[in-house]
Design a protein around this motif. Structure first.
Motif, PDB file in Angstrom:
ATOM      1  N   LYS A  66     109.221  41.180 -25.497  1.00  0.00           N
ATOM      2  CA  LYS A  66     108.395  40.602 -24.437  1.00  0.00           C
ATOM      3  C   LYS A  66     109.124  40.797 -23.107  1.00  0.00           C
ATOM      4  O   LYS A  66     110.347  40.642 -23.044  1.00  0.00           O
ATOM      5  CB  LYS A  66     108.176  39.105 -24.697  1.00  0.00           C
ATOM      6  CG  LYS A  66     107.350  38.389 -23.634  1.00  0.00           C
ATOM      7  CD  LYS A  66     107.251  36.901 -23.942  1.00  0.00           C
ATOM      8  CE  LYS A  66     106.504  36.164 -22.852  1.00  0.00           C
ATOM      9  NZ  LYS A  66     106.462  34.699 -23.105  1.00  0.00           N
ATOM     10  N   ARG A  67     108.396  41.123 -22.063  1.00  0.00           N
ATOM     11  CA  ARG A  67     109.016  41.325 -20.754  1.00  0.00           C
ATOM     12  C   ARG A  67     109.098  39.990 -20.004  1.00  0.00           C
ATOM     13  O   ARG A  67     108.107  39.248 -19.960  1.00  0.00           O
ATOM     14  CB  ARG A  67     108.238  42.354 -19.942  1.00  0.00           C
ATOM     15  CG  ARG A  67     108.132  43.692 -20.667  1.00  0.00           C
ATOM     16  CD  ARG A  67     107.821  44.829 -19.739  1.00  0.00           C
ATOM     17  NE  ARG A  67     107.650  46.064 -20.510  1.00  0.00           N
ATOM     18  CZ  ARG A  67     108.641  46.820 -20.943  1.00  0.00           C
ATOM     19  NH1 ARG A  67     109.887  46.475 -20.687  1.00  0.00           N
ATOM     20  NH2 ARG A  67     108.412  47.928 -21.629  1.00  0.00           N
ATOM     21  N   ALA A 116     108.568  46.144 -16.542  1.00  0.00           N
ATOM     22  CA  ALA A 116     107.613  47.190 -16.910  1.00  0.00           C
ATOM     23  C   ALA A 116     107.574  48.323 -15.900  1.00  0.00           C
ATOM     24  O   ALA A 116     106.871  49.308 -16.096  1.00  0.00           O
ATOM     25  CB  ALA A 116     106.214  46.577 -17.048  1.00  0.00           C
ATOM     26  N   ALA A 117     108.344  48.191 -14.814  1.00  0.00           N
ATOM     27  CA  ALA A 117     108.289  49.183 -13.734  1.00  0.00           C
ATOM     28  C   ALA A 117     108.701  50.560 -14.241  1.00  0.00           C
ATOM     29  O   ALA A 117     109.748  50.716 -14.879  1.00  0.00           O
ATOM     30  CB  ALA A 117     109.194  48.753 -12.587  1.00  0.00           C
ATOM     31  N   THR A 118     107.888  51.547 -13.935  1.00  0.00           N
ATOM     32  CA  THR A 118     108.190  52.922 -14.344  1.00  0.00           C
ATOM     33  C   THR A 118     108.656  53.775 -13.167  1.00  0.00           C
ATOM     34  O   THR A 118     108.926  54.966 -13.332  1.00  0.00           O
ATOM     35  CB  THR A 118     106.954  53.578 -14.977  1.00  0.00           C
ATOM     36  OG1 THR A 118     105.869  53.538 -14.034  1.00  0.00           O
ATOM     37  CG2 THR A 118     106.541  52.852 -16.248  1.00  0.00           C
ATOM     38  N   ASP A 119     108.727  53.169 -11.972  1.00  0.00           N
ATOM     39  CA  ASP A 119     109.130  53.918 -10.785  1.00  0.00           C
ATOM     40  C   ASP A 119     110.564  53.623 -10.383  1.00  0.00           C
ATOM     41  O   ASP A 119     110.973  53.886  -9.262  1.00  0.00           O
ATOM     42  CB  ASP A 119     108.194  53.608  -9.608  1.00  0.00           C
ATOM     43  CG  ASP A 119     108.187  52.126  -9.232  1.00  0.00           C
ATOM     44  OD1 ASP A 119     108.742  51.307  -9.996  1.00  0.00           O
ATOM     45  OD2 ASP A 119     107.627  51.794  -8.178  1.00  0.00           O
ATOM     46  N   SER A 120     111.339  53.046 -11.315  1.00  0.00           N
ATOM     47  CA  SER A 120     112.726  52.712 -11.015  1.00  0.00           C
ATOM     48  C   SER A 120     113.626  53.903 -11.315  1.00  0.00           C
ATOM     49  O   SER A 120     113.163  54.988 -11.686  1.00  0.00           O
ATOM     50  CB  SER A 120     113.165  51.489 -11.827  1.00  0.00           C
ATOM     51  OG  SER A 120     114.440  51.046 -11.406  1.00  0.00           O
ATOM     52  N   PRO A 155     114.114  54.665 -16.891  1.00  0.00           N
ATOM     53  CA  PRO A 155     112.931  54.143 -17.592  1.00  0.00           C
ATOM     54  C   PRO A 155     113.204  52.774 -18.195  1.00  0.00           C
ATOM     55  O   PRO A 155     114.330  52.481 -18.626  1.00  0.00           O
ATOM     56  CB  PRO A 155     112.689  55.187 -18.687  1.00  0.00           C
ATOM     57  CG  PRO A 155     113.347  56.436 -18.199  1.00  0.00           C
ATOM     58  CD  PRO A 155     114.537  55.974 -17.420  1.00  0.00           C
ATOM     59  N   PRO A 156     112.187  51.916 -18.254  1.00  0.00           N
ATOM     60  CA  PRO A 156     112.397  50.592 -18.860  1.00  0.00           C
ATOM     61  C   PRO A 156     112.610  50.711 -20.364  1.00  0.00           C
ATOM     62  O   PRO A 156     112.234  51.705 -20.990  1.00  0.00           O
ATOM     63  CB  PRO A 156     111.093  49.859 -18.552  1.00  0.00           C
ATOM     64  CG  PRO A 156     110.065  50.946 -18.414  1.00  0.00           C
ATOM     65  CD  PRO A 156     110.795  52.104 -17.789  1.00  0.00           C
ATOM     66  N   VAL A 157     113.233  49.686 -20.923  1.00  0.00           N
ATOM     67  CA  VAL A 157     113.333  49.600 -22.377  1.00  0.00           C
ATOM     68  C   VAL A 157     111.931  49.341 -22.916  1.00  0.00           C
ATOM     69  O   VAL A 157     111.228  48.447 -22.438  1.00  0.00           O
ATOM     70  CB  VAL A 157     114.286  48.466 -22.800  1.00  0.00           C
ATOM     71  CG1 VAL A 157     114.327  48.343 -24.326  1.00  0.00           C
ATOM     72  CG2 VAL A 157     115.679  48.706 -22.242  1.00  0.00           C
ATOM     73  N   GLY A 158     111.497  50.118 -23.878  1.00  0.00           N
ATOM     74  CA  GLY A 158     110.159  49.930 -24.438  1.00  0.00           C
ATOM     75  C   GLY A 158     110.094  48.692 -25.312  1.00  0.00           C
ATOM     76  O   GLY A 158     111.075  48.322 -25.967  1.00  0.00           O
TER      77      GLY A 158
END
Length: 330
Positions: free
Chosen positions: A10-11, A55-59, A62-65
């Motif tokens: 969970k984020r 959940a940010a993908t523009d960092s 990549p985030p942890v799924g």
């Protein structure tokens, strides 16, 4: 063979809670040619993990799924091997994640000297050390005689930034969150001055500690110190933004300083992240290691015990309750 691991399920919306994680039992797969099995002995907990959980993908990474093992760096021992470059008994370091064992083919794994304590590897030679060295020496480009102000100065990165700066002939002022940390910075690490932001008037204390102004501000925390630092910067000063931990668990980031000072004082401000420089990790690690071997760097660790302790222990980073590099001993 089965082993314990912790997955992100969970984020976090603001604070990191135990509900964000799930403790699971996993089976270790049989080794294929070229692979080896690592028993992780020490695991690092770092503020950057809060960003990796978003959940940010523009960092910058990549985030942890969701459903994946939580990301972290660690030190371990090779206990089974089908890879001649990583023999049984080798001490290794890399991004191992929140787990007791892992199978690797060698990518991103480095063999470390047996005599080097895992605590020294994770406190100095791993991410904190290369971050401190690159941010100070290659982004800020300090000159002897200049004045450095570093926030989060008792943290794993800030304490190294200050010590490297002292070794390079700078006047160093640290900002920390307790009297014990303030004394440690001055009495043990050799900072010229340190400020307890929880009990002192920041504006007055910084002005008193830096009567000739600040040439370099190394930013780790964000918060009120940003405004005070900006007000005391010298012309052509440099601000290096490594992190803003005060905002990591906030729904809305705090307002930053006015840009007027940037124009008036012709300031340079640069953010940086180490994944951009991972191809130089070994080189940068050697550079910071030279200070350690020369006795110019000290470190201390705050150890938790057992994989499960990371689930709640990670929040010590955001309350400032850790006293030293936060590690988990497995």
């Amino acid at each position: 063979m089965s082993y314990k691991a912790v997955k992100l399920v969970k984020r976090p919306e603001t604070d990191i809670t135990p509900a964000c994680f799930e403790l699971v039992e996993l089976d270790a797969p049989a080794l294929e040619p070229g692979q080896f099995l690592i028993k992780q002995t020490h695991m690092s907990l770092d503020p950057a993990m809060r960003g990796w959980m978003s959940a940010a993908t523009d960092s910058y990474i990549p985030p942890v799924g969701l459903g994946e093992v939580m990301r972290s760096s660690g030190v371990g021992e090779v206990v089974e091997s089908r890879n001649d470059k990583f023999p049984v008994g080798a001490k290794v370091a890399g991004m191992f994640g929140w787990r007791e064992y892992l199978v690797s083919g060698g990518e991103g794994v480095s063999i470390m000297p047996q005599e080097l304590p895992a605590e020294a590897i994770l406190s100095v030679l791993a991410l904190p050390g290369v971050t401190a060295y690159h941010g100070l020496m290659e982004v800020a480009k300090p000159k002897a005689g200049e004045t450095l102000l570093v926030s989060g100065a008792a943290g794993s990165v800030g304490s190294l930034v200050g010590q490297i700066a002292k070794a390079e002939g700078l006047r160093v002022i640290g900002v920390a969150g307790s009297e014990e940390k303030r004394r440690w910075l001055v009495d043990e690490l050799g900072f010229d001055a340190a400020i307890n932001y929880k009990t002192e008037d920041l504006a007055e204390a910084v002005k008193e500690a830096a009567p000739n102004g600040i040439d370099i501000y190394f930013e780790n925390t964000g918060g009120p110190i940003q405004h005070v630092a900006m007000a005391n910067m010298n012309a052509f000063g440099r601000i290096v933004v490594c992190g803003v931990i005060a905002d990591y668990n906030a729904a809305t980031p705090a307002p930053g300083p006015s840009w007027t000072q940037i124009v008036k004082k012709r300031l340079s401000i640069q953010g940086f992240t180490m994944p951009d420089h991972m191809h130089r990790f070994g080189e940068l690690s050697q550079k910071v290691g030279a200070y350690l071997l020369a006795g110019k760097i000290k470190y201390r660790t705050h150890e938790l015990n057992g994989l499960e302790s990371a689930i709640e222990g990670i929040n010590l980073l955001f309350t400032g309750a850790n006293e030293g590099k936060l590690l988990v001993r497995l």
